[in-house]
Design a protein around this motif. Sequence first.
Motif, short mmCIF file in Angstrom:
data_model
loop_
_atom_site.label_atom_id
_atom_site.label_comp_id
_atom_site.label_asym_id
_atom_site.label_seq_id
_atom_site.Cartn_x
_atom_site.Cartn_y
_atom_site.Cartn_z
N SER A 148 -3.08 -60.62 33.12
CA SER A 148 -1.70 -60.37 32.73
C SER A 148 -1.53 -58.91 32.38
CB SER A 148 -1.32 -61.25 31.54
OG SER A 148 -2.10 -60.90 30.41
N TYR A 149 -0.27 -58.51 32.20
CA TYR A 149 -0.01 -57.10 31.88
C TYR A 149 -0.67 -56.71 30.56
CZ TYR A 149 2.37 -52.87 30.41
OH TYR A 149 2.64 -51.61 29.95
N ARG A 150 -0.59 -57.58 29.56
CA ARG A 150 -1.16 -57.25 28.25
C ARG A 150 -2.68 -57.06 28.35
NH1 ARG A 150 0.56 -60.99 23.36
NH2 ARG A 150 2.53 -60.03 23.99
N GLU A 151 -3.37 -57.96 29.07
CA GLU A 151 -4.83 -57.83 29.21
C GLU A 151 -5.18 -56.59 30.03
OE1 GLU A 151 -5.58 -61.51 31.07
OE2 GLU A 151 -5.83 -62.64 29.19
N MET A 152 -4.41 -56.33 31.10
CA MET A 152 -4.67 -55.15 31.91
C MET A 152 -4.48 -53.87 31.10
SD MET A 152 -3.21 -52.45 33.67
CE MET A 152 -1.50 -52.92 33.49
N SER A 153 -3.41 -53.84 30.27
CA SER A 153 -3.14 -52.65 29.46
C SER A 153 -4.26 -52.40 28.47
CB SER A 153 -1.80 -52.82 28.73
OG SER A 153 -1.55 -51.73 27.87
N ALA A 154 -4.75 -53.49 27.84
CA ALA A 154 -5.84 -53.33 26.87
C ALA A 154 -7.10 -52.78 27.56
CB ALA A 154 -6.13 -54.65 26.20
N ASP A 202 0.86 -40.99 40.20
CA ASP A 202 1.35 -42.36 40.35
C ASP A 202 0.45 -43.17 41.28
OD1 ASP A 202 3.39 -41.82 38.65
OD2 ASP A 202 4.89 -41.49 40.23
N ASP A 203 -0.02 -42.53 42.38
CA ASP A 203 -0.88 -43.27 43.32
C ASP A 203 -2.21 -43.62 42.68
OD1 ASP A 203 1.08 -43.05 45.20
OD2 ASP A 203 0.26 -41.22 46.11
N ALA A 204 -2.81 -42.63 41.95
CA ALA A 204 -4.09 -42.91 41.29
C ALA A 204 -3.91 -43.95 40.20
CB ALA A 204 -4.66 -41.61 40.71
N LEU A 205 -2.78 -43.87 39.49
CA LEU A 205 -2.50 -44.86 38.44
C LEU A 205 -2.35 -46.25 39.04
CD1 LEU A 205 -1.93 -45.41 35.45
CD2 LEU A 205 0.48 -44.89 35.92
N ASP A 206 -1.69 -46.34 40.21
CA ASP A 206 -1.53 -47.65 40.85
C ASP A 206 -2.88 -48.22 41.27
OD1 ASP A 206 1.11 -47.30 40.49
OD2 ASP A 206 1.59 -46.82 42.58
N VAL A 207 -3.79 -47.35 41.76
CA VAL A 207 -5.11 -47.82 42.18
C VAL A 207 -5.88 -48.36 40.98
CG1 VAL A 207 -7.33 -47.09 43.12
CG2 VAL A 207 -5.21 -46.28 44.17
N VAL A 208 -5.86 -47.64 39.85
CA VAL A 208 -6.60 -48.09 38.67
C VAL A 208 -6.01 -49.39 38.15
CG1 VAL A 208 -7.18 -47.52 36.30
CG2 VAL A 208 -7.29 -45.75 38.06
N VAL A 209 -4.68 -49.47 38.07
CA VAL A 209 -4.03 -50.70 37.57
C VAL A 209 -4.36 -51.88 38.47
CG1 VAL A 209 -1.79 -51.80 37.19
CG2 VAL A 209 -2.20 -49.49 36.34
N ASP A 210 -4.32 -51.67 39.80
CA ASP A 210 -4.59 -52.77 40.71
C ASP A 210 -6.05 -53.22 40.62
OD1 ASP A 210 -3.62 -54.50 42.78
OD2 ASP A 210 -4.95 -53.41 44.13
N GLN A 211 -6.96 -52.29 40.44
CA GLN A 211 -8.37 -52.65 40.31
C GLN A 211 -8.60 -53.46 39.03
OE1 GLN A 211 -10.53 -48.97 40.48
NE2 GLN A 211 -10.39 -48.79 42.74
N ILE A 212 -8.02 -53.02 37.92
CA ILE A 212 -8.21 -53.75 36.67
C ILE A 212 -7.54 -55.12 36.75
CG2 ILE A 212 -7.67 -53.76 34.21
CD1 ILE A 212 -7.84 -50.72 34.25
N ARG A 213 -6.36 -55.20 37.36
CA ARG A 213 -5.65 -56.49 37.45
C ARG A 213 -6.41 -57.50 38.27
NH1 ARG A 213 -1.65 -59.16 40.55
NH2 ARG A 213 -1.97 -57.67 42.24
#
Length: 284
Positions: A256-262, A237-248
């Motif tokens: 947005s969530y859709r662009e970040m997910s893609a 979860d921590d590593a996932l949060d870091v990757v998501v925050d970097q991409i966002r």
Amino acid sequence: MRGKTVLPAVAMTAVSMVLTLAVVVMWLGSAMPWLVALVVGLGIDGGWLATLAYERRLAAQGDHSTPVTVVGWSFGALATGVLIAHALTVDGSAGAWLAVAWLPLAAKCLWLVHGLWERTALTTTALDQIREIQQTARDDAAVARAWLRAEAGTEETRLDAVTAAGARVARVQSRTARRLSGAWAELETARTGKDTGKALTSVTAPVTPGVTPRWELPVWGPSEQVPALDAGPALTDDALDVVVDQIRLSQDPPLSYREMSARFRAAGHSASEVRLRASWKRVA
């Protein structure tokens, strides 16, 4: 409309008064002077007419008096009693006189009906509004029924079309399956035949000298599954949060969530949609 109830009451009252006066004069005229009998008859009719007029005046004012009503019915009962008594003392025509003895009480009943009609009568404007409301309700009901019938017809037509199309597809699939089954049966027969390889080799030998071809026809059966690629270790979860925050935050304004997910999927990362959305909520 008012004349339909008041005219019969007036006519019955007039007939009753004339009949009562005539009976009193004929019945009492033999026992007393006819002028006295006339006064007695006029007294009965006058009292009845006076109480009736007073009742009508009170009704016009929206009022009611029980004593006046009792007096009026008393005069009506008195007139009826006089007619019955006269009928019982007359020789030869008692039945005929008894047949008309009910007229005073009938006249009072007609006036009672007329009073009830007046208390429940409505104005022309109110009646027109009621008719408009009823007509509007009938129109709305008719339109609703028409809509329901039209929708039912449309749905029935759609179901018929879908059913017919499905039946056509099923027939085509059945014919195709039969043809494929026949073709595969022929291929299987050719593959398992004793002299099939020799015949095919003799045909291709002049074209490819010195090469013995291997004839393998397709087999009717399940195909082998291709092994899946090994997925890397799942992100915490921590590593996932870091990757998501970097991409966002890789773009200003944040993605947005859709662009970040893609972009997350395109980068080769792997995570379920539930975990990815939960991480997005935590960092955003």
